[in-house]
Design an enzyme around this catalytic site. Structure first.
Site, mmCIF file in Angstrom:
data_model
loop_
_atom_site.group_PDB
_atom_site.id
_atom_site.type_symbol
_atom_site.label_atom_id
_atom_site.label_comp_id
_atom_site.label_asym_id
_atom_site.label_seq_id
_atom_site.Cartn_x
_atom_site.Cartn_y
_atom_site.Cartn_z
ATOM 1 N N CYS A 116 0.974 -1.194 -0.077
ATOM 2 C CA CYS A 116 -0.042 -0.072 -0.036
ATOM 3 C C CYS A 116 0.866 1.342 -0.130
ATOM 4 O O CYS A 116 0.360 2.409 -0.253
ATOM 5 C CB CYS A 116 -0.880 -0.028 1.068
ATOM 6 S SG CYS A 116 -1.854 -1.730 1.327
ATOM 7 N N HIS A 244 -3.174 7.025 1.318
ATOM 8 C CA HIS A 244 -3.499 5.685 1.089
ATOM 9 C C HIS A 244 -5.068 5.348 1.180
ATOM 10 O O HIS A 244 -5.431 5.721 2.524
ATOM 11 C CB HIS A 244 -2.670 4.473 1.578
ATOM 12 C CG HIS A 244 -3.297 3.230 1.388
ATOM 13 N ND1 HIS A 244 -3.607 2.789 0.290
ATOM 14 C CD2 HIS A 244 -3.433 2.174 2.479
ATOM 15 C CE1 HIS A 244 -4.203 1.539 0.476
ATOM 16 N NE2 HIS A 244 -4.085 1.212 1.551
ATOM 17 N N ASN A 274 -10.274 -0.330 -1.435
ATOM 18 C CA ASN A 274 -8.735 -0.093 -1.156
ATOM 19 C C ASN A 274 -7.918 -0.871 -2.169
ATOM 20 O O ASN A 274 -8.105 -2.146 -2.382
ATOM 21 C CB ASN A 274 -8.488 -0.976 0.168
ATOM 22 C CG ASN A 274 -6.925 -1.025 0.505
ATOM 23 O OD1 ASN A 274 -6.141 -0.738 -0.435
ATOM 24 N ND2 ASN A 274 -6.709 -1.330 1.837
#
Length: 318
Positions: A116, A244, A274
């Site tokens: 990430c 993020h 995500n």
């Protein structure tokens, strides 16, 4: 020209698969609901790639849009850096496959797997290479197909994920021009690497949600403020914050604790889920597309998560 005093992002682009999975769709797969997902992670929809849409295909689509935005031909790029943790094969790497899809001549090609936090690491790598004279112009891409490493019977993880890609073109600045990519601040917490994992054969995404939440909301804001310090800015000087896109319940308190009171905060997680390494360039590209941040204004990019790694820099909005 060999080496430069700095770099800037000249264009952005993004791509998401056409298939959209709503919370109601997810509720048909596992015991959950739209209300449960929305209240706990803030996600409403996510895009899911099909079997004929590998990571490199997503990445190439985003890269082509960034190249078009920069007005650059593929032969003007001599470095391709792809941040991904969901490549299907070890070799050729994703960057090489993107280069082949785009018909590039002979670029250097490398993948960066910091999950990430991958995109800020990849951007810093390209910035350093151009500053050192090892490259003149780079494509930096974040791309992930999280749906391919997700257990769709695990309601703690399958509600989170989406697929997509975002890309930027990075070029050296002219003599006397202020750099548009600030110094990177990066690091990790190796002893807590177990908190976010993509492990096994076949690989499956798993995480310790409460551990990640506590770490992100308590440890990351002061680190993000140090990123601003390295760029010579105060948090209140920021026009945009692109964290993020992990979970809206992480993004909002972290952004508040950074102190970026005048900034537009990216909340693309609501619509995209995500997307791991894709989330920052994807959200940045949408901010630019909607003209939510003025050209040349400072934007904080800050990735965190997998490996419990983190990285960030302040960039000037293209």
């Amino acid at each position: 020209m060999y080496g430069t005093n700095g770099t800037r992002i000249t264009a952005v682009g993004h791509h998401q698969p056409a298939k959209v999975l709503t919370n109601d769709d997810v509720a048909k797969l596992v015991d959950t609901s739209d209300e449960w997902i929305s209240s706990r992670v803030g996600i409403r929809t996510r895009h899911i790639a099909g079997p004929d849409e590998p990571v490199d295909a997503l990445a190439a689509q985003a890269a082509a849009k960034a190249l078009a935005g920069a007005g650059r031909d593929v032969d003007e790029i001599d470095l391709v850096v792809v941040a991904t943790s969901t490549a299907e094969d070890r070799s050729p790497n994703t960057a090489a496959r993107v280069a082949a899809r785009l018909g590039m001549a002979a670029p250097a090609v490398l993948d960066v797997n910091v999950v990430c936090a991958g995109f800020p690491h990849a951007l810093a790598t390209a910035d350093h290479a151009i500053r050192a004279g090892s490259a003149t112009r780079a494509l930096v891409i974040g791309a992930d197909k999280m749906s391919a490493v997700t257990d769709w019977t695990d309601r703690t993880t399958c509600v989170l994920v989406g697929d997509g890609a975002g890309a930027v073109v990075v070029e050296g600045v002219a003599d006397g021009e202020e750099p548009g990519v600030g110094p990177v601040l990066w690091g990790s917490v190796p002893e807590m690497g177990h908190a976010v994992r993509i492990e096994g054969t076949p690989p499956v995404f798993a995480q310790e949600g409460q551990s990640v939440y506590r770490w992100a909301t308590t440890q990351l804001p002061p680190i993000a403020r140090k990123v601003c310090e390295r760029a010579g800015l105060a948090p209140e000087d920021l026009a945009g914050v692109v964290l993020h896109q992990a979970n809206l319940r992480i993004i909002e308190p972290v952004a508040e604790r950074i102190g970026a009171v005048n900034a537009v905060v990216a909340r693309d997680v609501v619509d995209s889920g995500n997307t791991s390494a894709a989330s920052i360039p994807l959200a940045l590209s949408k901010l630019v597309e909607r003209r939510e941040v003025p050209h040349g204004a400072p934007v904080l990019l800050f990735g965190f998560g997998g490996n419990l790694s983190y990285a960030g820099q302040v960039v000037r909005c293209p």
